[in-house]
Scaffold this motif. Structure first.
Motif, PDB file in Angstrom:
ATOM      1  N   ASN A 106      74.775  70.328  52.244  1.00 15.65           N
ATOM      2  CA  ASN A 106      75.271  71.310  53.211  1.00 15.65           C
ATOM      3  C   ASN A 106      76.768  71.149  53.409  1.00 15.65           C
ATOM      4  O   ASN A 106      77.266  70.034  53.573  1.00 15.65           O
ATOM      5  CB  ASN A 106      74.559  71.121  54.552  1.00 15.65           C
ATOM      6  CG  ASN A 106      73.061  71.314  54.444  1.00 15.65           C
ATOM      7  OD1 ASN A 106      72.532  72.381  54.691  1.00 15.65           O
ATOM      8  ND2 ASN A 106      72.374  70.246  54.072  1.00 15.65           N
ATOM      9  N   PHE A 107      77.485  72.276  53.406  1.00 14.11           N
ATOM     10  CA  PHE A 107      78.930  72.259  53.557  1.00 14.11           C
ATOM     11  C   PHE A 107      79.384  73.380  54.503  1.00 14.11           C
ATOM     12  O   PHE A 107      78.656  74.331  54.757  1.00 14.11           O
ATOM     13  CB  PHE A 107      79.628  72.442  52.200  1.00 14.11           C
ATOM     14  CG  PHE A 107      79.174  71.487  51.139  1.00 14.11           C
ATOM     15  CD1 PHE A 107      79.531  70.151  51.185  1.00 14.11           C
ATOM     16  CD2 PHE A 107      78.382  71.927  50.089  1.00 14.11           C
ATOM     17  CE1 PHE A 107      79.113  69.266  50.202  1.00 14.11           C
ATOM     18  CE2 PHE A 107      77.963  71.054  49.101  1.00 14.11           C
ATOM     19  CZ  PHE A 107      78.323  69.725  49.158  1.00 14.11           C
ATOM     20  N   ILE A 108      80.616  73.225  54.975  1.00 12.21           N
ATOM     21  CA  ILE A 108      81.284  74.268  55.744  1.00 12.21           C
ATOM     22  C   ILE A 108      82.446  74.804  54.911  1.00 12.21           C
ATOM     23  O   ILE A 108      83.216  74.036  54.325  1.00 12.21           O
ATOM     24  CB  ILE A 108      81.817  73.730  57.084  1.00 12.21           C
ATOM     25  CG1 ILE A 108      80.666  73.398  58.021  1.00 12.21           C
ATOM     26  CG2 ILE A 108      82.757  74.738  57.743  1.00 12.21           C
ATOM     27  CD1 ILE A 108      79.899  74.598  58.532  1.00 12.21           C
ATOM     28  N   VAL A 109      82.559  76.125  54.860  1.00 16.17           N
ATOM     29  CA  VAL A 109      83.679  76.767  54.179  1.00 16.17           C
ATOM     30  C   VAL A 109      84.549  77.443  55.242  1.00 16.17           C
ATOM     31  O   VAL A 109      84.068  78.310  55.985  1.00 16.17           O
ATOM     32  CB  VAL A 109      83.202  77.809  53.153  1.00 16.17           C
ATOM     33  CG1 VAL A 109      84.387  78.435  52.440  1.00 16.17           C
ATOM     34  CG2 VAL A 109      82.237  77.170  52.148  1.00 16.17           C
ATOM     35  N   LYS A 110      85.792  77.039  55.304  1.00 16.10           N
ATOM     36  CA  LYS A 110      86.718  77.614  56.280  1.00 16.10           C
ATOM     37  C   LYS A 110      87.712  78.501  55.556  1.00 16.10           C
ATOM     38  O   LYS A 110      88.378  78.076  54.616  1.00 16.10           O
ATOM     39  CB  LYS A 110      87.455  76.513  57.046  1.00 16.10           C
ATOM     40  CG  LYS A 110      88.402  77.061  58.117  1.00 16.10           C
ATOM     41  CD  LYS A 110      88.972  75.961  58.973  1.00 16.10           C
ATOM     42  CE  LYS A 110      89.809  76.551  60.108  1.00 16.10           C
ATOM     43  NZ  LYS A 110      90.350  75.518  61.004  1.00 16.10           N
ATOM     44  N   THR A 111      87.820  79.744  55.993  1.00 22.29           N
ATOM     45  CA  THR A 111      88.700  80.708  55.349  1.00 22.29           C
ATOM     46  C   THR A 111      89.520  81.459  56.389  1.00 22.29           C
ATOM     47  O   THR A 111      89.253  81.390  57.589  1.00 22.29           O
ATOM     48  CB  THR A 111      87.884  81.723  54.525  1.00 22.29           C
ATOM     49  OG1 THR A 111      86.878  82.308  55.365  1.00 22.29           O
ATOM     50  CG2 THR A 111      87.200  81.044  53.351  1.00 22.29           C
ATOM     51  N   THR A 112      90.497  82.205  55.897  1.00 21.53           N
ATOM     52  CA  THR A 112      91.329  83.023  56.772  1.00 21.53           C
ATOM     53  C   THR A 112      90.749  84.428  56.866  1.00 21.53           C
ATOM     54  O   THR A 112      89.871  84.812  56.099  1.00 21.53           O
ATOM     55  CB  THR A 112      92.761  83.116  56.228  1.00 21.53           C
ATOM     56  OG1 THR A 112      92.713  83.719  54.927  1.00 21.53           O
ATOM     57  CG2 THR A 112      93.385  81.742  56.117  1.00 21.53           C
ATOM     58  N   TYR A 113      91.250  85.197  57.836  1.00 21.75           N
ATOM     59  CA  TYR A 113      90.928  86.616  57.878  1.00 21.75           C
ATOM     60  C   TYR A 113      91.609  87.287  56.697  1.00 21.75           C
ATOM     61  O   TYR A 113      92.834  87.280  56.593  1.00 21.75           O
ATOM     62  CB  TYR A 113      91.435  87.244  59.169  1.00 21.75           C
ATOM     63  CG  TYR A 113      90.688  86.804  60.401  1.00 21.75           C
ATOM     64  CD1 TYR A 113      89.412  87.298  60.674  1.00 21.75           C
ATOM     65  CD2 TYR A 113      91.257  85.911  61.296  1.00 21.75           C
ATOM     66  CE1 TYR A 113      88.731  86.904  61.807  1.00 21.75           C
ATOM     67  CE2 TYR A 113      90.576  85.508  62.436  1.00 21.75           C
ATOM     68  CZ  TYR A 113      89.320  86.011  62.692  1.00 21.75           C
ATOM     69  OH  TYR A 113      88.641  85.621  63.808  1.00 21.75           O
ATOM     70  N   GLU A 114      90.839  87.859  55.794  1.00 21.47           N
ATOM     71  CA  GLU A 114      91.445  88.404  54.587  1.00 21.47           C
ATOM     72  C   GLU A 114      91.407  89.928  54.521  1.00 21.47           C
ATOM     73  O   GLU A 114      91.960  90.516  53.602  1.00 21.47           O
ATOM     74  CB  GLU A 114      90.735  87.832  53.356  1.00 21.47           C
ATOM     75  CG  GLU A 114      89.246  88.065  53.355  1.00 21.47           C
ATOM     76  CD  GLU A 114      88.568  87.404  52.156  1.00 21.47           C
ATOM     77  OE1 GLU A 114      87.420  87.762  51.875  1.00 21.47           O
ATOM     78  OE2 GLU A 114      89.198  86.563  51.517  1.00 21.47           O
ATOM     79  N   ASN A 115      90.755  90.582  55.495  1.00 20.21           N
ATOM     80  CA  ASN A 115      90.601  92.033  55.423  1.00 20.21           C
ATOM     81  C   ASN A 115      91.406  92.775  56.481  1.00 20.21           C
ATOM     82  O   ASN A 115      91.262  93.976  56.638  1.00 20.21           O
ATOM     83  CB  ASN A 115      89.118  92.409  55.549  1.00 20.21           C
ATOM     84  CG  ASN A 115      88.293  91.869  54.400  1.00 20.21           C
ATOM     85  OD1 ASN A 115      88.742  91.890  53.254  1.00 20.21           O
ATOM     86  ND2 ASN A 115      87.103  91.374  54.700  1.00 20.21           N
ATOM     87  N   ASP A 116      92.225  92.057  57.228  1.00 18.09           N
ATOM     88  CA  ASP A 116      92.995  92.683  58.300  1.00 18.09           C
ATOM     89  C   ASP A 116      94.468  92.330  58.116  1.00 18.09           C
ATOM     90  O   ASP A 116      94.883  91.207  58.425  1.00 18.09           O
ATOM     91  CB  ASP A 116      92.492  92.199  59.662  1.00 18.09           C
ATOM     92  CG  ASP A 116      93.090  92.991  60.819  1.00 18.09           C
ATOM     93  OD1 ASP A 116      94.296  93.307  60.764  1.00 18.09           O
ATOM     94  OD2 ASP A 116      92.354  93.282  61.774  1.00 18.09           O
ATOM     95  N   PRO A 117      95.287  93.259  57.606  1.00 18.00           N
ATOM     96  CA  PRO A 117      96.704  92.969  57.341  1.00 18.00           C
ATOM     97  C   PRO A 117      97.467  92.541  58.587  1.00 18.00           C
ATOM     98  O   PRO A 117      98.367  91.693  58.505  1.00 18.00           O
ATOM     99  CB  PRO A 117      97.235  94.295  56.793  1.00 18.00           C
ATOM    100  CG  PRO A 117      96.028  94.995  56.248  1.00 18.00           C
ATOM    101  CD  PRO A 117      94.895  94.608  57.155  1.00 18.00           C
ATOM    102  N   PHE A 118      97.130  93.123  59.739  1.00 18.87           N
ATOM    103  CA  PHE A 118      97.818  92.768  60.980  1.00 18.87           C
ATOM    104  C   PHE A 118      97.586  91.300  61.320  1.00 18.87           C
ATOM    105  O   PHE A 118      98.526  90.535  61.566  1.00 18.87           O
ATOM    106  CB  PHE A 118      97.332  93.660  62.119  1.00 18.87           C
ATOM    107  CG  PHE A 118      97.828  93.233  63.477  1.00 18.87           C
ATOM    108  CD1 PHE A 118      99.165  93.367  63.828  1.00 18.87           C
ATOM    109  CD2 PHE A 118      96.946  92.687  64.406  1.00 18.87           C
ATOM    110  CE1 PHE A 118      99.618  92.971  65.081  1.00 18.87           C
ATOM    111  CE2 PHE A 118      97.387  92.286  65.658  1.00 18.87           C
ATOM    112  CZ  PHE A 118      98.732  92.427  65.994  1.00 18.87           C
ATOM    113  N   ILE A 119      96.312  90.898  61.308  1.00 22.16           N
ATOM    114  CA  ILE A 119      95.974  89.513  61.623  1.00 22.16           C
ATOM    115  C   ILE A 119      96.559  88.569  60.580  1.00 22.16           C
ATOM    116  O   ILE A 119      97.163  87.540  60.911  1.00 22.16           O
ATOM    117  CB  ILE A 119      94.446  89.340  61.719  1.00 22.16           C
ATOM    118  CG1 ILE A 119      93.889  90.170  62.889  1.00 22.16           C
ATOM    119  CG2 ILE A 119      94.069  87.879  61.896  1.00 22.16           C
ATOM    120  CD1 ILE A 119      92.386  90.157  62.992  1.00 22.16           C
ATOM    121  N   SER A 120      96.393  88.931  59.303  1.00 20.14           N
ATOM    122  CA  SER A 120      96.891  88.081  58.227  1.00 20.14           C
ATOM    123  C   SER A 120      98.394  87.880  58.325  1.00 20.14           C
ATOM    124  O   SER A 120      98.906  86.779  58.088  1.00 20.14           O
ATOM    125  CB  SER A 120      96.539  88.688  56.872  1.00 20.14           C
ATOM    126  OG  SER A 120      95.141  88.768  56.692  1.00 20.14           O
ATOM    127  N   GLY A 121      99.106  88.942  58.685  1.00 24.06           N
ATOM    128  CA  GLY A 121     100.551  88.849  58.793  1.00 24.06           C
ATOM    129  C   GLY A 121     101.006  87.904  59.891  1.00 24.06           C
ATOM    130  O   GLY A 121     101.944  87.132  59.715  1.00 24.06           O
TER     131      GLY A 121
END
Length: 452
Positions: A106-121
């Motif tokens: 069992n693992f945890i995968v941590k990622t960024t918001y990749e579908n929202d340009p405003f948040i990503s910026g």
């Protein structure tokens, strides 16, 4: 600004959770697991993917929990293989069938918001992904190794499986399998939990100071904390919550217009005054701060008959070189049960004792502050407490998560204004403000002033 859900959301429906990234496929996980297990012919037989982050629990990243069933290429896969370059396995269930070993992890995968340009910026301007990937890939393992070389050794962090710079993702051990869980952010920590968190933090701070002494210049490059001199992308969030603080003070009989007027004048200064706390001072003790230390960024393992209570620090997106005042005031102002507010000085004394003992265990030759010097340093950085109390705390102990997302924090529309008003209706928040604002006022922290 949280790492994992503690179940205080408004239900388990799919709309209440962040979806897993589309690239998280069997093929992707299989390639990583083959590298991790040093077995090019390893095959995944089943991959279960579940969201681990509910709305209102995490504003800065997406957490996904995966369970992997796989079979290795060899018929006599050894349980004692040396994985020195990667993480020790957390959980392996062996089901022997013929000549193959079926295993599960069992693992945890941590990622960024990749579908929202405003948040990503916004997050890109704070280098959150880069900072945390470097922390888990390069820095935390070295801090752990340093501590392991002393008699103060203990585990402080989750172990890293893989850091994917291309997808801005980190895969690490699923601490839930070892019975770790997030505490209750709506209640906060009691004395036992608080002292354990301070012990872990002090050891991290000590190890980082030693790391910087032995490899100068590496940690000081980390300078993109929540407040910094490079980006003010979070300005709308902090200033808009100050507006709510003004409205609350004006209507509160115990406070009134004097407090409302002072907070109103501070609104446009909150970023500058808090950034000054983050500026490292040459004549003070500096270290690598966690940067976002509160209940949801600490994993707890409860005490049982066979083991002691334990904690691990998680979520290092905002780690930055600076004063311990950043972490201590942020933690004290967001995560303690109200009855502990009168014991802050004793808690500072405890933190300082662990810090000094650990630094001496390293034979640290740099500046070791006395308790008095530490106390004065924290007083100089106390505006961090004002900012956390009036803004971050409102977000962290909010119990109404229907509109709890990053856009609600950052924008100034009807939905966002409603979210902030609801957050400021929280009874615990209001009681904390009635307690702390007079203290801050007596210290002169609510006055507009010119600081050196």
């Amino acid at each position: 600004m949280a790492e994992s859900s503690n179940g205080n959301g408004n239900g388990n429906d799919a709309d209440n959770y962040h979806p897993a990234p589309q690239w998280l496929t069997v093929s992707y996980v299989e390639n990583i697991l083959r590298r991790y297990k040093k077995d090019d012919d390893l095959n995944i037989t089943d991959l279960s993917i579940k969201p681990a982050t509910a709305k209102g629990e995490n504003y800065a990243s997406v957490m996904t929990r995966i369970k992997v069933d796989y079979v290795r290429s060899g018929s006599n896969a050894s349980e004692s293989e040396n994985y020195a370059s990667v993480m020790t396995r957390i959980k392996v269930d062996y089901v022997r069938s013929g000549s193959n070993a079926s295993e599960s992890e069992n693992f945890i995968v941590k990622t960024t918001y990749e579908n929202d340009p405003f948040i990503s910026g916004i997050f890109a301007s704070y280098q959150t992904s880069t900072t945390e990937m470097v922390m888990y890939d390069k820095i935390l393992p070295q801090l752990s190794a340093l501590l392991d070389g002393t008699d103060k050794s203990e585990k402080l962090f989750a172990k890293t499986i893989y850091v994917d710079y291309e997808h801005s993702a980190i895969i690490f051990e699923d601490l839930a399998i070892c019975k770790y869980a997030i505490g209750d952010r709506l209640i906060g920590y009691d004395l036992e939990f608080t002292k354990l968190a301070l012990r872990k933090l002090a050891k991290m701070h000590a190890a980082a100071a030693v790391f910087n002494e032995r490899q100068p210049g590496l940690l000081t490059k980390l300078d993109h904390g929540i407040f910094n001199r490079h980006s003010r992308g979070f300005t709308p969030m902090f200033e808009n919550f100050f507006v709510e603080a003004v409205a609350f003070a004006a209507e509160c009989p115990e406070l009134g217009n004097v407090y409302a007027d002072k907070l109103k004048r501070l609104k446009n200064l909150v970023m500058e005054y808090t950034e000054r706390v983050y500026d490292p001072k040459d004549d003070e003790f500096n270290t690598l701060t966690h940067g976002d230390l509160w209940v949801n960024n600490i994993m707890l393992r409860p005490k049982t008959e066979n083991r002691d209570l334990d904690m691990l620090l998680i979520d290092f997106q905002y780690s930055a070189w600076g004063s311990p005042a950043i972490d201590l005031h942020y933690f004290f102002s967001s995560s303690l049960q109200p009855e502990l507010h009168k014991h802050i000085n004793a808690l500072i004394e405890y933190y300082h004792s662990v810090l000094v003992d650990t630094l001496r265990a390293f034979d640290f030759t740099g500046y070791i502050p006395t308790l008095r010097q530490m106390w004065l340093q924290l007083e100089k950085g106390k505006f961090m407490a004002v900012t956390t109390t009036l803004t971050c705390q409102a977000i962290m102990i909010n119990d109404q998560t229907a509109d709890a997302d990053f856009n609600a924090l950052m924008l100034d529309n009807e939905r966002s204004r409603n979210f902030r008003k609801v957050a400021y209706n929280n009874k615990r928040l209001r009681e904390n403000l009635k307690y702390w604002l007079p203290i801050y006022n007596q210290c002169g922290l609510l006055d507009v002033q010119e600081w050196e």
